[in-house]
Design a protein around this motif. Sequence first.
Motif, PDB file in Angstrom:
ATOM      1  N   LYS B 134       0.850  -1.200   0.000  1.00  0.00           N
ATOM      2  CA  LYS B 134       0.000   0.000   0.000  1.00  0.00           C
ATOM      3  C   LYS B 134       0.882   1.244   0.000  1.00  0.00           C
ATOM      4  CE  LYS B 134      -4.210  -1.057   1.977  1.00  0.00           C
ATOM      5  NZ  LYS B 134      -5.182  -1.174   3.079  1.00  0.00           N
ATOM      6  N   MET B 135       0.677   2.128  -0.962  1.00  0.00           N
ATOM      7  CA  MET B 135       1.475   3.348  -1.045  1.00  0.00           C
ATOM      8  C   MET B 135       0.681   4.564  -0.611  1.00  0.00           C
ATOM      9  SD  MET B 135       4.466   2.421  -1.829  1.00  0.00           S
ATOM     10  CE  MET B 135       5.246   3.983  -2.172  1.00  0.00           C
ATOM     11  N   SER B 136      -0.648   4.476  -0.678  1.00  0.00           N
ATOM     12  CA  SER B 136      -1.432   5.606  -0.170  1.00  0.00           C
ATOM     13  C   SER B 136      -2.783   5.119   0.318  1.00  0.00           C
ATOM     14  CB  SER B 136      -1.563   6.692  -1.244  1.00  0.00           C
ATOM     15  OG  SER B 136      -2.836   6.675  -1.818  1.00  0.00           O
ATOM     16  N   TRP B 137      -3.302   5.866   1.251  1.00  0.00           N
ATOM     17  CA  TRP B 137      -4.514   5.436   1.965  1.00  0.00           C
ATOM     18  C   TRP B 137      -5.312   6.693   2.297  1.00  0.00           C
ATOM     19  CZ3 TRP B 137      -4.260   0.894   5.883  1.00  0.00           C
ATOM     20  CH2 TRP B 137      -5.503   0.687   6.490  1.00  0.00           C
ATOM     21  N   ASP B 138      -6.459   6.843   1.651  1.00  0.00           N
ATOM     22  CA  ASP B 138      -7.309   8.020   1.862  1.00  0.00           C
ATOM     23  C   ASP B 138      -8.469   7.649   2.790  1.00  0.00           C
ATOM     24  OD1 ASP B 138      -8.974  10.180   1.796  1.00  0.00           O
ATOM     25  OD2 ASP B 138      -9.199  10.234  -0.389  1.00  0.00           O
ATOM     26  N   TRP B 139      -8.312   8.051   4.072  1.00  0.00           N
ATOM     27  CA  TRP B 139      -9.346   7.729   5.068  1.00  0.00           C
ATOM     28  C   TRP B 139     -10.602   8.591   4.873  1.00  0.00           C
ATOM     29  CZ3 TRP B 139      -9.666   3.915   8.706  1.00  0.00           C
ATOM     30  CH2 TRP B 139      -8.495   3.212   9.022  1.00  0.00           C
ATOM     31  N   GLY B 166     -11.530   3.252   3.495  1.00  0.00           N
ATOM     32  CA  GLY B 166     -11.309   4.289   2.492  1.00  0.00           C
ATOM     33  C   GLY B 166     -10.670   3.737   1.231  1.00  0.00           C
ATOM     34  N   ALA B 167      -9.948   4.617   0.515  1.00  0.00           N
ATOM     35  CA  ALA B 167      -9.393   4.237  -0.796  1.00  0.00           C
ATOM     36  C   ALA B 167      -7.882   4.043  -0.690  1.00  0.00           C
ATOM     37  CB  ALA B 167      -9.711   5.316  -1.823  1.00  0.00           C
ATOM     38  N   PHE B 168      -7.376   3.060  -1.452  1.00  0.00           N
ATOM     39  CA  PHE B 168      -5.934   2.752  -1.404  1.00  0.00           C
ATOM     40  C   PHE B 168      -5.310   2.775  -2.793  1.00  0.00           C
ATOM     41  CE2 PHE B 168      -8.167  -0.585   1.212  1.00  0.00           C
ATOM     42  CZ  PHE B 168      -8.209   0.151   2.367  1.00  0.00           C
ATOM     43  N   VAL B 169      -4.001   2.966  -2.797  1.00  0.00           N
ATOM     44  CA  VAL B 169      -3.219   2.738  -4.013  1.00  0.00           C
ATOM     45  C   VAL B 169      -2.154   1.700  -3.666  1.00  0.00           C
ATOM     46  CG1 VAL B 169      -1.666   3.737  -5.710  1.00  0.00           C
ATOM     47  CG2 VAL B 169      -3.608   5.077  -4.869  1.00  0.00           C
ATOM     48  N   TRP B 170      -2.102   0.627  -4.453  1.00  0.00           N
ATOM     49  CA  TRP B 170      -1.089  -0.419  -4.260  1.00  0.00           C
ATOM     50  C   TRP B 170      -0.052  -0.296  -5.363  1.00  0.00           C
ATOM     51  CZ3 TRP B 170      -1.637  -4.230  -0.374  1.00  0.00           C
ATOM     52  CH2 TRP B 170      -2.873  -4.254   0.290  1.00  0.00           C
ATOM     53  N   GLU B 171       1.187  -0.571  -5.021  1.00  0.00           N
ATOM     54  CA  GLU B 171       2.222  -0.541  -6.053  1.00  0.00           C
ATOM     55  C   GLU B 171       3.199  -1.686  -5.845  1.00  0.00           C
ATOM     56  OE1 GLU B 171       4.252   3.216  -6.817  1.00  0.00           O
ATOM     57  OE2 GLU B 171       2.381   4.243  -6.295  1.00  0.00           O
ATOM     58  N   PRO B 218      17.296   4.250   1.646  1.00  0.00           N
ATOM     59  CA  PRO B 218      16.018   4.174   0.921  1.00  0.00           C
ATOM     60  C   PRO B 218      14.826   4.038   1.879  1.00  0.00           C
ATOM     61  CG  PRO B 218      17.105   2.041   0.861  1.00  0.00           C
ATOM     62  CD  PRO B 218      18.021   2.962   1.633  1.00  0.00           C
ATOM     63  N   PHE B 219      13.721   4.655   1.512  1.00  0.00           N
ATOM     64  CA  PHE B 219      12.516   4.603   2.339  1.00  0.00           C
ATOM     65  C   PHE B 219      11.287   4.332   1.485  1.00  0.00           C
ATOM     66  CE2 PHE B 219      15.427   7.086   4.850  1.00  0.00           C
ATOM     67  CZ  PHE B 219      15.143   6.725   6.161  1.00  0.00           C
ATOM     68  N   LYS B 220      10.352   3.573   2.060  1.00  0.00           N
ATOM     69  CA  LYS B 220       8.999   3.570   1.530  1.00  0.00           C
ATOM     70  C   LYS B 220       8.300   4.738   2.190  1.00  0.00           C
ATOM     71  CE  LYS B 220       4.489   1.465   2.049  1.00  0.00           C
ATOM     72  NZ  LYS B 220       3.649   0.310   2.381  1.00  0.00           N
ATOM     73  N   VAL B 221       7.671   5.598   1.408  1.00  0.00           N
ATOM     74  CA  VAL B 221       6.905   6.703   1.984  1.00  0.00           C
ATOM     75  C   VAL B 221       5.430   6.428   1.706  1.00  0.00           C
ATOM     76  CG1 VAL B 221       6.541   9.179   2.079  1.00  0.00           C
ATOM     77  CG2 VAL B 221       8.827   8.279   1.592  1.00  0.00           C
ATOM     78  N   HIS B 222       4.703   6.181   2.772  1.00  0.00           N
ATOM     79  CA  HIS B 222       3.277   5.891   2.661  1.00  0.00           C
ATOM     80  C   HIS B 222       2.498   7.189   2.861  1.00  0.00           C
ATOM     81  CE1 HIS B 222      -0.698   4.581   4.276  1.00  0.00           C
ATOM     82  NE2 HIS B 222      -0.577   3.722   3.280  1.00  0.00           N
ATOM     83  N   ARG B 223       1.725   7.566   1.859  1.00  0.00           N
ATOM     84  CA  ARG B 223       1.009   8.842   1.942  1.00  0.00           C
ATOM     85  C   ARG B 223      -0.448   8.596   2.271  1.00  0.00           C
ATOM     86  NH1 ARG B 223       5.668  10.224  -1.030  1.00  0.00           N
ATOM     87  NH2 ARG B 223       6.369  12.158  -0.109  1.00  0.00           N
ATOM     88  N   GLY B 224      -1.055   9.538   2.968  1.00  0.00           N
ATOM     89  CA  GLY B 224      -2.425   9.322   3.393  1.00  0.00           C
ATOM     90  C   GLY B 224      -3.203  10.612   3.567  1.00  0.00           C
ATOM     91  N   LYS B 225      -4.502  10.450   3.723  1.00  0.00           N
ATOM     92  CA  LYS B 225      -5.386  11.536   4.152  1.00  0.00           C
ATOM     93  C   LYS B 225      -5.962  11.050   5.463  1.00  0.00           C
ATOM     94  CE  LYS B 225      -7.723  14.624   1.060  1.00  0.00           C
ATOM     95  NZ  LYS B 225      -7.116  15.097  -0.048  1.00  0.00           N
TER      96      LYS B 225
END
Lengths: 123, 359, 217
Positions: B134-139, B166-171, B218-225
């Motif tokens: 999961k790269m982003s998660w919109d609550w 909510g909505a997610f983006v997987w990569e 290196p980092f995974k950056v998980h973005r969200g609302k």
Amino acid sequence: MLKRKGRWLAMTLAAALLMAVPVCASAAVEEDGAPGRRMAIQATKAKPIVRTITADHSKFKELQFDPEQEKTMRPEEVTQTCLKCHNQAALQFHQTIHWTWRDFDENGKPTDLGKGGLSVNNF
Amino acid sequence: MGRPSRQNCGSCHFYGGGGDAVKHGDLDSSLVKPAKNLDVHMGTLESGGQNFTCSRCHTTRNHHIAGRIYDKPAALERKSLLQDDLGDKIMCESCHGMQPHKSGGMDSKLNDHVDKVACQSCHIAEFARSQPTKMSWDWSVAGQLRDGKAKVKGPDGKAVFVKKKGAFVWEQNVVPEYYWFDGTLDYVTVEDPIDPTGEVWLNRPNGSYDDPFSRIMPFKVHRGKTPYDKVNKVMVIPHLFPRNKEDKDAYWKSFDWQKAIKSGMKYAGQKYSGEYGFVDTAYVFPTTHMVAPREKALDCAQCHTKDGRLENLEGFYMPGRDSVELINAAGWTGVIGALVAVFIHGVMRFVAGLRRKED
Amino acid sequence: MSEHKMKKIYLYSKFERFWHWVQSVLIILLLVTGFEVHGSFELLGFMKAVDIHNTIGLTWLILFVFIVFWMFVTHEYKQYIPTTKKLFEVAMYYSSGIFKGEPHPVQKSKNAKHNPMQRLTYLGLTAVLLPFQMVTGLLYWAYNDWADWGLGFLDLEVLALLHLIGGFAILIFLIVHVYMTTTGHTITAHIAAMFSGWEEVPEEETVPDWERKAERH
């Protein structure tokens, strides 16, 4: 004169080529040459099982459970059995983040960070 | 009785964030039985790997397991086992030492990089190489239906919308973001003021080029609302899981943010103004597992170029990436000027020569 | 000029021609790989470019030691001692006389290979620009050892940009230098001389004393 010219051109090119040889040689990858790799292989050579286990737990009477009784046993009851011999394990475990869900400061006191503290995330 | 297997640790750590591969990007159930390609250390023997369990590196002392804990670095010093045979094995350097590559030629140049570049930066070129993460998660869109459905799946079978979350983006095969890292992270707690006008970094890698202990990581950056208190300008802790069937405060019972935040903040002993909103957030995870075989390591040009992987890292000069445009412009102007000048000179000589012949 | 009667003189010795052409190959390769490392274009790939640039740079350094040694042993360095005599005439020749078919104001001879403008240019190149490039290049190459060598105060950006400016200067020199070789009595005359060692010069010209290299005593 043309002949001389040709000779010098050839010599110059040969000199340039000679200089290029070490370049190409150093670019080739030599297998397993890296000292870090050799060190790591050395460090992890022995299988863990060879190193430390001096007791066969399956032979301990305390751990022989009645197959019928096992069906209704709770995991904690097995843990109680472990703790009879491993008498420091529970005390140690209670000090770790896997138990407290809190980070520790330098003095070992729990801080606000952690799932059991005031941390926030976005997942 | 035996030592913990990858499956033991993984039954929690592979499923962080509410499901397989959600949270970390470099830890998921494919590490139960990974091929060497996915992880050189944990890879199975059949695939040519070393079949490491977690505890081969995460060594323990009195049940304390080596590894980073929130703002605690995994190790205070980078030392090999030769330098400290009772130290934790948690760093790459524990086994690989400070000169991991061959010496001579460009291999020496690789060894020159170990002071500023973490091993992971080159040796984990991409994370989530087996399963998408999961790269982003919109609550903010939780609690509603999408196209009349409570759950919508994406093309890879992973849910891209769930009413509860909510909505997610997987990569998959994600290129990490790179930051200077001294081994510690700064965290925003529910008590720390935030600036909701921009993206709020809920944690952030500490470090800089000038710090001799920092390296590029290196980092995974998980973005969200994520919900926050609009008046007090702090993040909030919503109460999600119902305690029992009558727990109407829980978000996953009545889908009411107001009630869920009020109850969660009260439980955490925090003030809540009663007005909530959603703010853009980021959360970083150091990428350190799923080390690829060395053939898959990055080559120089991935970073030593304009628009490369390190284009956003500032505060230092990197050959191939950086320049001073003024010097470039002046230099090329001089070169072109010289070409034009000799060209004109040559044409004038040629024309003058023709004229003399005519005379 | 072609109506003048010409004679051939042996101007460039074997070693001189050898170092000239090896140096030219090295400089061109250094320019190509150097600008690639700088990010100006992509040709060999960054790693190959760095590798070749380093190897050639160090090779050149060794060659340069021999060149300088040769110059002092043979006293050829005196060909580079600058003079302002006839400098103006030479400049005037290249900016006007050359178009009118006038003869070159300074003739080459065994003891005066270079005209006053060449002396200045080559002295600047050999004594200033090339050593500057070698020093900045060597320091750039040794970046990781600065702290150990007590050079921690150096700044990579400043050093890299100085090295780049030097690179531009050499490239500009190269362009003008290659063009100037075409200004002999035929287009390829000077280049041919640099291969064979024999330069064609007008027969009747005499070389003034001041232009002569001082003889060894």
